[in-house]
Scaffold this motif. Structure first.
Motif, PDB file in Angstrom:
ATOM      1  N   ALA A 192     112.672 -43.921  56.220  1.00 17.71           N
ATOM      2  CA  ALA A 192     112.420 -42.888  54.647  1.00 17.71           C
ATOM      3  C   ALA A 192     112.145 -41.530  55.133  1.00 17.71           C
ATOM      4  CB  ALA A 192     111.627 -43.624  53.746  1.00 17.71           C
ATOM      5  N   GLY A 193     112.362 -40.663  53.907  1.00  9.43           N
ATOM      6  CA  GLY A 193     111.828 -39.300  54.147  1.00  9.43           C
ATOM      7  C   GLY A 193     113.053 -38.375  54.375  1.00  9.43           C
ATOM      8  N   TYR A 194     114.252 -38.885  54.511  1.00 12.93           N
ATOM      9  CA  TYR A 194     115.535 -38.339  54.893  1.00 12.93           C
ATOM     10  C   TYR A 194     115.962 -37.692  54.046  1.00 12.93           C
ATOM     11  CZ  TYR A 194     117.838 -42.617  53.905  1.00 12.93           C
ATOM     12  OH  TYR A 194     117.949 -43.723  53.233  1.00 12.93           O
ATOM     13  N   ALA A 195     115.786 -37.832  52.718  1.00  9.32           N
ATOM     14  CA  ALA A 195     116.468 -37.276  51.284  1.00  9.32           C
ATOM     15  C   ALA A 195     115.572 -36.737  50.472  1.00  9.32           C
ATOM     16  CB  ALA A 195     117.203 -38.277  50.953  1.00  9.32           C
ATOM     17  N   ALA A 249     100.195 -27.640  46.612  1.00 14.16           N
ATOM     18  CA  ALA A 249      98.916 -26.836  46.606  1.00 14.16           C
ATOM     19  C   ALA A 249      97.938 -27.523  45.684  1.00 14.16           C
ATOM     20  CB  ALA A 249      99.269 -25.453  46.056  1.00 14.16           C
ATOM     21  N   ASP A 250      98.551 -28.191  44.598  1.00  8.38           N
ATOM     22  CA  ASP A 250      97.685 -28.658  43.472  1.00  8.38           C
ATOM     23  C   ASP A 250      97.610 -30.213  43.790  1.00  8.38           C
ATOM     24  OD1 ASP A 250     100.064 -29.696  42.873  1.00  8.38           O
ATOM     25  OD2 ASP A 250     100.337 -29.082  40.638  1.00  8.38           O
ATOM     26  N   GLY A 251      98.151 -30.642  44.872  1.00  5.61           N
ATOM     27  CA  GLY A 251      97.830 -32.083  45.213  1.00  5.61           C
ATOM     28  C   GLY A 251      98.928 -33.068  44.671  1.00  5.61           C
ATOM     29  N   SER A 252      99.782 -32.583  43.735  1.00  4.76           N
ATOM     30  CA  SER A 252     100.681 -33.505  42.997  1.00  4.76           C
ATOM     31  C   SER A 252     101.986 -33.682  44.096  1.00  4.76           C
ATOM     32  CB  SER A 252     101.399 -32.857  41.904  1.00  4.76           C
ATOM     33  OG  SER A 252     102.004 -31.559  42.225  1.00  4.76           O
ATOM     34  N   GLY A 253     102.379 -33.133  44.925  1.00  4.41           N
ATOM     35  CA  GLY A 253     103.454 -33.630  45.723  1.00  4.41           C
ATOM     36  C   GLY A 253     103.130 -34.578  46.966  1.00  4.41           C
ATOM     37  N   ILE A 254     102.537 -35.778  46.426  1.00 10.58           N
ATOM     38  CA  ILE A 254     102.072 -36.708  47.492  1.00 10.58           C
ATOM     39  C   ILE A 254     102.606 -37.204  48.636  1.00 10.58           C
ATOM     40  CG2 ILE A 254     100.467 -37.381  45.482  1.00 10.58           C
ATOM     41  CD1 ILE A 254     102.075 -40.118  45.388  1.00 10.58           C
ATOM     42  N   GLU A 255     104.334 -37.456  48.301  1.00  9.07           N
ATOM     43  CA  GLU A 255     104.789 -37.671  49.528  1.00  9.07           C
ATOM     44  C   GLU A 255     104.732 -36.595  50.635  1.00  9.07           C
ATOM     45  OE1 GLU A 255     105.831 -40.029  45.988  1.00  9.07           O
ATOM     46  OE2 GLU A 255     106.145 -37.974  46.192  1.00  9.07           O
ATOM     47  N   TRP A 256     105.053 -35.346  49.979  1.00  7.17           N
ATOM     48  CA  TRP A 256     105.161 -34.085  51.127  1.00  7.17           C
ATOM     49  C   TRP A 256     103.841 -34.302  51.794  1.00  7.17           C
ATOM     50  CZ3 TRP A 256     109.423 -32.565  53.333  1.00  7.17           C
ATOM     51  CH2 TRP A 256     110.480 -32.526  52.539  1.00  7.17           C
ATOM     52  N   LEU A 257     102.681 -34.534  51.210  1.00  8.25           N
ATOM     53  CA  LEU A 257     101.429 -34.605  51.643  1.00  8.25           C
ATOM     54  C   LEU A 257     101.303 -35.447  52.690  1.00  8.25           C
ATOM     55  CD1 LEU A 257      99.162 -33.466  48.553  1.00  8.25           C
ATOM     56  CD2 LEU A 257      99.384 -32.400  50.290  1.00  8.25           C
ATOM     57  N   ALA A 258     101.712 -36.727  52.442  1.00  7.77           N
ATOM     58  CA  ALA A 258     101.892 -37.893  53.423  1.00  7.77           C
ATOM     59  C   ALA A 258     102.491 -37.527  54.615  1.00  7.77           C
ATOM     60  CB  ALA A 258     102.232 -39.176  52.753  1.00  7.77           C
ATOM     61  N   ARG A 259     103.799 -36.879  54.529  1.00 10.68           N
ATOM     62  CA  ARG A 259     104.581 -36.461  55.536  1.00 10.68           C
ATOM     63  C   ARG A 259     103.839 -35.526  56.313  1.00 10.68           C
ATOM     64  NH1 ARG A 259     110.047 -36.271  56.626  1.00 10.68           N
ATOM     65  NH2 ARG A 259     110.441 -35.446  58.872  1.00 10.68           N
ATOM     66  N   GLU A 260     102.973 -34.528  55.862  1.00 11.14           N
ATOM     67  CA  GLU A 260     102.575 -33.530  56.502  1.00 11.14           C
ATOM     68  C   GLU A 260     101.106 -34.223  57.223  1.00 11.14           C
ATOM     69  OE1 GLU A 260     100.035 -29.342  55.904  1.00 11.14           O
ATOM     70  OE2 GLU A 260     100.478 -30.477  54.331  1.00 11.14           O
ATOM     71  N   ARG A 261     100.610 -35.133  56.772  1.00 10.79           N
ATOM     72  CA  ARG A 261      99.328 -35.805  57.380  1.00 10.79           C
ATOM     73  C   ARG A 261      99.832 -36.709  58.587  1.00 10.79           C
ATOM     74  NH1 ARG A 261      96.555 -39.485  53.153  1.00 10.79           N
ATOM     75  NH2 ARG A 261      96.304 -37.463  52.260  1.00 10.79           N
ATOM     76  N   LEU A 262     100.962 -37.316  58.565  1.00 12.86           N
ATOM     77  CA  LEU A 262     101.380 -38.151  59.577  1.00 12.86           C
ATOM     78  C   LEU A 262     101.813 -37.177  60.693  1.00 12.86           C
ATOM     79  CD1 LEU A 262     103.785 -40.676  57.582  1.00 12.86           C
ATOM     80  CD2 LEU A 262     101.400 -41.010  58.708  1.00 12.86           C
ATOM     81  N   PHE A 315     106.022 -48.228  60.062  1.00 20.32           N
ATOM     82  CA  PHE A 315     107.201 -47.972  59.450  1.00 20.32           C
ATOM     83  C   PHE A 315     107.097 -47.507  58.254  1.00 20.32           C
ATOM     84  CE2 PHE A 315     110.354 -51.312  61.674  1.00 20.32           C
ATOM     85  CZ  PHE A 315     109.850 -51.118  62.938  1.00 20.32           C
ATOM     86  N   VAL A 316     107.776 -46.355  58.174  1.00 19.60           N
ATOM     87  CA  VAL A 316     107.764 -45.577  56.990  1.00 19.60           C
ATOM     88  C   VAL A 316     108.820 -46.150  56.234  1.00 19.60           C
ATOM     89  CG1 VAL A 316     107.519 -43.407  55.710  1.00 19.60           C
ATOM     90  CG2 VAL A 316     106.353 -43.731  57.755  1.00 19.60           C
ATOM     91  N   ILE A 358     117.027 -39.113  62.353  1.00 20.67           N
ATOM     92  CA  ILE A 358     116.021 -39.878  61.408  1.00 20.67           C
ATOM     93  C   ILE A 358     116.706 -40.958  60.762  1.00 20.67           C
ATOM     94  CG2 ILE A 358     116.428 -38.353  59.453  1.00 20.67           C
ATOM     95  CD1 ILE A 358     113.460 -38.495  58.757  1.00 20.67           C
ATOM     96  N   ALA A 359     115.912 -42.039  60.687  1.00 20.33           N
ATOM     97  CA  ALA A 359     116.157 -43.362  59.880  1.00 20.33           C
ATOM     98  C   ALA A 359     117.764 -43.804  60.490  1.00 20.33           C
ATOM     99  CB  ALA A 359     116.259 -43.193  58.553  1.00 20.33           C
ATOM    100  N   SER A 360     117.954 -43.417  61.753  1.00 17.41           N
ATOM    101  CA  SER A 360     119.317 -43.998  62.440  1.00 17.41           C
ATOM    102  C   SER A 360     119.290 -45.706  62.088  1.00 17.41           C
ATOM    103  CB  SER A 360     119.547 -43.831  63.855  1.00 17.41           C
ATOM    104  OG  SER A 360     119.240 -42.320  63.906  1.00 17.41           O
TER     105      SER A 360
END
Length: 575
Positions: A341-344, A355-368, A269-270, A167-169
């Motif tokens: 991005a997203g490797y750390a 679950a409560d919608g606060s972890g927005i970066e993880w939610l974005a990763r899951e959606r992608l 490009f993320v 990832i992100a090489s």
């Protein structure tokens, strides 16, 4: 002619190099860097897509290339396609990933989250997850090697793998420019004072075999194909997506030029907010447009959470623009997602609570991940690059399970690059524990490196710090025969122990912030890029070697990341 050590106007003494030659080298390098974008962005407070003005400085580089054995360089190139295949096959073997990482997930929340998402999306039978399962997989991988001479190798160096980046090489673009710079400098100034400097380095690396000179056509700095082959692989994934959904493709497959009026899908490009390695990323973006007329959009995970939607019925990912934007459209479809991005864990500052919608970066990763766009990498590829997987592959028979029958030679080829790798988890065997005892009781702390499941440089433990980390997390008892028994703390499960590699040392002149930082003995690490595209059902449609980089650092520096400030970009001088 022998050039004694002389002091330049910088006040730095360079053996075998005159002050005049050094001044010319620096002058050419600064000018070449400005003319060819061999630069990094200076840090400032700005968003990932801000249009505010930016300033740039010469990238951290080695002023001259480093001697490198031609045969070992070719060996690294030849290993690219086998490692590409290995990563792809690991990504599809959920049982292997679960078994290998089960001890890590309990102590490393980041790796645990990646594995949980992988299980939910790729190991479930839900209808909505079929989009991700059917999507193409794009790998832009980089296998990093150091030259190493074992006691049984009769003083001959061979490459051993440091890590496999999935990832992100990074640095494919800048490294290609460095190779062009070094090719120019050695040809332009080769007969004006560089011969002795290069010759001394060659003999430091090659020893007596330096008399066996390679053919003139192969000697010197090779060309990196990264800015041709990496965009080409991305274009393959892009065109396959467009064909699948019957929409406009890149210029390579466009038969009807009237299609130019159609808004093309984009490669997303993320990127990280406040990214400073933008030039390296932009070089790839520019090559995508110049060679294939594929547009790129750059967004952070936080921005993606706000503006990218997923159509659950079709799996299409769409960027929602506030206005018509640069492309003249309110919406832009995403054909390929490319993670820089997203490797750390630091790329997910809002935390792990989705679950409560606060972890927005993880939610974005899951959606992608759940979309139909090709991912570079998908979660399986990402997990295949963890240190724990690297260690598990070194076990007898582990690689061979992915290359059966007539492919046995491929497994053997891959295994030639493995160094000693040892587990510190519940699966630690007798060989692993012997390595631990070697550090604790035989004062062998300088022969190993302790590595966590992290990318980017700056996380490893060496020497006394390594020994102390093990002592703090081990329980030592003595049996009735006076033998030491060691029990490992579960907290060590997120680490692996690796044999430390000792590459040959040679002189380097390092340039940082546009100025000569210093000179001294150095070591180097070769990175070989590979590109692979495979379908959701496992058909490999594209697989090739895709360029190189070399990173050089002073020999007293343990860590090796360029972006993290430990190393500089260089290039190999084949000999």
């Amino acid at each position: 002619m022998t050039t004694d050590s002389t002091t330049s106007s910088t006040g730095i003494t360079i053996p075998h190099l005159s002050p005049t030659t050094l001044a010319n080298l620096v002058d050419y390098t600064i000018s070449f860097s400005a003319a060819n974008g061999l630069q990094v962005q200076q840090k400032s407070e700005r968003s990932a897509t801000s249009t505010s003005s930016s300033s740039y400085i010469t990238a951290p580089i080695s002023l001259l290339p480093q001697a490198y054995p031609h045969g070992q360089f070719q060996h690294g190139l030849a290993l690219s396609t086998p490692f590409n295949l290995l990563v792809d096959r690991i990504s599809r073997n959920g049982k292997f990933l679960q078994e290998t990482l089960k001890g890590v997930r309990d102590v490393d929340e980041f790796t645990g989250m990646l594995l949980t998402l992988y299980e939910a999306i790729y190991l479930s039978d839900g209808y909505s997850e079929q989009h991700a399962k059917g999507a193409d997989r794009l790998g832009i991988l980089r296998s990093d090697y150091m030259l190493h001479c074992s006691q049984a190798a009769d003083n001959e160096y061979s490459i051993k793998q440091v890590e496999l980046n999935t990832i992100a090489s990074s640095f494919a673009g800048l490294a290609s420019s460095v190779a062009k710079l070094h090719s120019f400098l050695t040809r332009r100034l080769g007969e004006e004072g560089l011969e002795e400097f290069l010759d001394v380095n060659e003999r430091a690396v090659m020893g007596d075999s330096s008399d066996d000179i390679v053919d003139d056509g192969e000697r010197g700095v090779p060309q990196s194909l990264a800015m041709i082959r990496l965009p080409a692989a991305m274009a393959v994934a892009y065109d396959r997506y467009c064909a699948r959904f019957n929409i406009g493709s890149s210029n390579n497959n466009s038969e009807n030029k009237s299609d130019a009026a159609v808004i093309k899908p984009v490669i997303l490009f993320v990127v990280q907010p406040n990214e400073t390695n933008t030039v390296d990323q932009r070089l790839l973006e520019f090559a995508l447009w110049d060679n294939h007329e594929i547009p790129v959009v750059r967004m952070s995970l936080g921005e993606i959470h706000k503006r990218v939607t997923l159509d659950e019925a079709s799996g299409r990912l769409t960027i929602q623009n506030d206005d018509q934007g640069d492309c003249g459209a309110v919406q832009q479809e995403v054909a390929v997602v490319y993670f820089r991005a997203g490797y750390a864990p630091t790329d997910y500052p809002s935390g792990y609570n989705t679950a409560d919608g606060s972890g927005i970066e993880w939610l974005a990763r899951e959606r992608l991940e759940r979309g139909s766009a090709a991912k570079c990498p998908n979660l399986g590829y990402h997990l295949a690059g963890t240190k724990k997987v690297q260690q598990e592959l070194a076990r007898r028979g582990a690689v061979e399970q992915f290359f059966e029958g007539d492919e046995g030679d491929v497994a053997a080829q891959i295994r030639t690059a493995f160094a000693g790798l040892y587990s510190l988890g519940a699966d630690a065997n007798e060989e692993d524990m012997e390595a631990v005892k070697d550090v604790l009781f035989n004062d062998a702390k300088g022969q190993y490196v302790l590595k966590p499941q992290r990318e980017g440089g700056g996380y490893n433990y060496y020497g006394e710090n390594l020994a102390n980390k093990l002592k703090e997390n081990c329980t030592i008892t003595v049996d009735d025969d006076g033998n030491n028994d060691v029990s490992l703390s579960p907290d060590l499960s997120e680490f692996i122990l690796m044999e430390r590699l000792f590459p040959p040392q040679q002189r380097a002149i390092l340039l940082r912030n546009g100025q000569v930082e210093g000179t001294g003995m150095s070591i180097s690490e070769l990175g070989c890029f590979g590109a692979i595209v495979s379908s959701g059902d496992g058909e490999v449609v594209h697989n090739e070697y895709a360029g190189f980089l070399l990173r050089t650092k002073f020999s007293g520096v343990d860590e090796g990341g360029v972006a993290s400030g430990f190393a500089t970009l260089s290039s190999p001088y084949l000999c």
